[in-house]
Design an enzyme around this catalytic site. Structure first.
Site, PDB file in Angstrom:
ATOM      1  N   ASP A  13       0.845  -1.202   0.000  1.00 39.01           N
ATOM      2  CA  ASP A  13       0.000   0.000   0.000  1.00 39.01           C
ATOM      3  C   ASP A  13       0.884   1.258   0.000  1.00 39.01           C
ATOM      4  O   ASP A  13       0.863   2.024   0.955  1.00 39.01           O
ATOM      5  CB  ASP A  13      -0.956  -0.015   1.204  1.00 39.01           C
ATOM      6  CG  ASP A  13      -0.237  -0.053   2.553  1.00 39.01           C
ATOM      7  OD1 ASP A  13       0.947  -0.464   2.597  1.00 39.01           O
ATOM      8  OD2 ASP A  13      -0.847   0.353   3.560  1.00 39.01           O
ATOM      9  N   ASN A  42      -2.481   2.634   3.519  1.00 38.36           N
ATOM     10  CA  ASN A  42      -1.928   3.953   3.819  1.00 38.36           C
ATOM     11  C   ASN A  42      -2.723   5.063   3.160  1.00 38.36           C
ATOM     12  O   ASN A  42      -2.739   6.207   3.638  1.00 38.36           O
ATOM     13  CB  ASN A  42      -0.468   4.035   3.366  1.00 38.36           C
ATOM     14  CG  ASN A  42       0.457   3.263   4.288  1.00 38.36           C
ATOM     15  OD1 ASN A  42       0.197   3.168   5.491  1.00 38.36           O
ATOM     16  ND2 ASN A  42       1.521   2.705   3.734  1.00 38.36           N
ATOM     17  N   PHE A 168      -0.926  -0.896  12.552  1.00 35.26           N
ATOM     18  CA  PHE A 168      -1.815  -0.396  11.492  1.00 35.26           C
ATOM     19  C   PHE A 168      -2.295  -1.473  10.525  1.00 35.26           C
ATOM     20  O   PHE A 168      -3.494  -1.582  10.263  1.00 35.26           O
ATOM     21  CB  PHE A 168      -1.106   0.732  10.714  1.00 35.26           C
ATOM     22  CG  PHE A 168      -1.940   1.290   9.595  1.00 35.26           C
ATOM     23  CD1 PHE A 168      -2.970   2.180   9.848  1.00 35.26           C
ATOM     24  CD2 PHE A 168      -1.696   0.920   8.274  1.00 35.26           C
ATOM     25  CE1 PHE A 168      -3.755   2.682   8.818  1.00 35.26           C
ATOM     26  CE2 PHE A 168      -2.467   1.421   7.244  1.00 35.26           C
ATOM     27  CZ  PHE A 168      -3.503   2.312   7.508  1.00 35.26           C
ATOM     28  N   ASN A 169      -1.386  -2.257   9.949  1.00 35.44           N
ATOM     29  CA  ASN A 169      -1.786  -3.201   8.892  1.00 35.44           C
ATOM     30  C   ASN A 169      -2.798  -4.240   9.399  1.00 35.44           C
ATOM     31  O   ASN A 169      -3.738  -4.603   8.687  1.00 35.44           O
ATOM     32  CB  ASN A 169      -0.571  -3.946   8.319  1.00 35.44           C
ATOM     33  CG  ASN A 169       0.313  -3.049   7.490  1.00 35.44           C
ATOM     34  OD1 ASN A 169      -0.112  -2.000   7.008  1.00 35.44           O
ATOM     35  ND2 ASN A 169       1.572  -3.449   7.329  1.00 35.44           N
ATOM     36  N   ASP A 243       8.618  -1.920   6.179  1.00 31.63           N
ATOM     37  CA  ASP A 243       8.187  -2.897   5.180  1.00 31.63           C
ATOM     38  C   ASP A 243       9.298  -3.700   4.498  1.00 31.63           C
ATOM     39  O   ASP A 243       9.075  -4.884   4.173  1.00 31.63           O
ATOM     40  CB  ASP A 243       7.312  -2.212   4.124  1.00 31.63           C
ATOM     41  CG  ASP A 243       5.949  -1.834   4.690  1.00 31.63           C
ATOM     42  OD1 ASP A 243       5.575  -2.377   5.738  1.00 31.63           O
ATOM     43  OD2 ASP A 243       5.278  -0.987   4.064  1.00 31.63           O
TER      44      ASP A 243
HETATM   45  C1  BDR Z   1       2.874  -0.306   8.604  1.00 31.96           C
HETATM   46  O1  BDR Z   1       1.820   0.642   8.413  1.00 31.96           O
HETATM   47  C2  BDR Z   1       2.077   1.443   7.292  1.00 31.96           C
HETATM   48  O2  BDR Z   1       1.855   2.781   7.600  1.00 31.96           O
HETATM   49  C3  BDR Z   1       3.485   1.172   6.856  1.00 31.96           C
HETATM   50  O3  BDR Z   1       3.583   1.239   5.439  1.00 31.96           O
HETATM   51  C4  BDR Z   1       3.762  -0.215   7.380  1.00 31.96           C
HETATM   52  O4  BDR Z   1       3.373  -1.190   6.450  1.00 31.96           O
HETATM   53  C5  BDR Z   1       3.576   0.000   9.909  1.00 31.96           C
HETATM   54  O5  BDR Z   1       2.679  -0.080  10.975  1.00 31.96           O
HETATM   55 CA    CA Z   2       2.855  -0.650   4.151  1.00 30.29          CA
END
Ligand code: BDR
Ligand code: CA
Length: 314
Positions: A13, A42, A168-169, A243
């Protein structure tokens, strides 16, 4: 060590750290980057897809098919990480218009085609929410045996970053993550416990600047934007480059220490939705379903990352 490069699909992303993952995967002689697929995370899907197309154009990576994937998580709405990646999801520098045609296939269709046609099992590297990967696994059970492993940046053994206990992911699409972690496939996970050790220090900025190529002169302002955003949002002036570590787990597993342990995804918790519940200390007898990275050789990673930027710049 196998001489044949491992075929990989990078589902991402982009995203500042995602584009660095693209570079590391594209430059590695140990990998064959068969496709890039995009997923809403993102930023909205149209923006992250444009970022993949434009960045690959800039880097001269024009022969890798790029396909667009999910517009939103399996349940609920998308939530862009504007605080970290800006309005475009890749703020900090103007990128050229893309000269790459977007694949006519969807992300899941392209993944399925590559996995079906590959003479050897394919590895999926996921650096965004797991929506596309979950849809692939759900709609193509016949392909499970042709997936070598799934290497994921997400979660963590300790803290979160989007919620106190959720990264986040995984937080973005816990239902998808649950499908992936209960699939029975070989799962490799690098979470914040690892990626928060991989910091873009002033020394790293100097090494990137010293490459002094068209590519590095684009990457440096991107990483400066990322650093400023991390400082403002998290009080971390040296931002973690998350990443590419999911790429490194495939190309250089010998640089890691892994724990083969049970990992469950919290889907229902009032305060903990999206948490990776990692039984590192084996307080349950749940079956082990993931190889969780608990150690990494950070200097070796940076040597490979800097070399990738220099090589692709040539
Ligand atoms: C992950 O969340 C995204 O903002 C970054 O690209 C990474 O994959 C880190 O928490
Ligand atoms: Ca990412």
């Amino acid at each position: 060590m196998s001489q044949n490069p491992i075929p990989v699909i990078l589902d991402c992303d982009p995203g500042h750290d995602d584009v660095m993952a693209i570079l590391l995967a594209a430059a590695s002689e140990r990998l064959n980057l068969a496709a890039i697929t995009t997923v809403s995370g993102n930023g909205p899907i149209d923006k992250v897809t444009q970022n993949a197309l434009k960045f690959c154009t800039l880097a001269g990576l024009t022969n890798i098919p790029i396909a667009q994937g999910a517009t939103h998580p399996l349940i609920g709405q998308s939530h862009a990480a504007t605080e970290i990646h800006g309005e475009s999801a890749l703020d900090g520098v103007a990128l050229p218009e893309s000269t790459i045609a977007l694949s006519k296939f969807s992300a899941v269709q392209l993944m399925a085609q590559i996995i079906t046609e590959s003479p050897v099992p394919v590895t999926i590297i996921a650096t965004g929410p797991l929506t596309n990967v979950a849809q692939l696994l759900r709609t193509h059970p016949e392909l499970h045996s042709r997936i070598r492993s799934i290497s994921i940046m997400g979660g963590g053994t300790e803290r979160g970053n989007w919620r106190p206990l959720a990264e986040f992911n995984i937080w973005f699409d816990p239902e998808a993550a649950d499908i992936v972690f209960t699939s029975g496939l070989d799962i490799y996970l690098c979470g914040l416990n690892i990626t928060h050790q991989v910091l873009i220090t002033p020394e790293i900025f100097t090494r990137l600047e010293n490459i002094d190529s068209h590519l590095s002169r684009t990457i440096v302002p991107l990483m400066r934007f990322f650093a400023h955003a991390y400082d403002t949002t998290f009080g971390m002036p040296q931002p973690p480059l998350h990443d590419p570590i999911a790429v490194l787990m495939v190309s250089h597993p010998e640089l890691f220490t892994f724990a083969h342990v049970p990992v469950a995804i919290e889907k229902d918790g009032t305060h903990t939705r999206g948490a990776t519940v990692i039984d590192l200390h084996r307080v349950t007898d749940a079956p082990n379903n993931a190889y969780v990275a608990i150690g990494v050789d950070v200097p070796a990673f940076w040597d490979l990352m800097i070399e990738a930027v220099a090589t692709i710049s040539e």
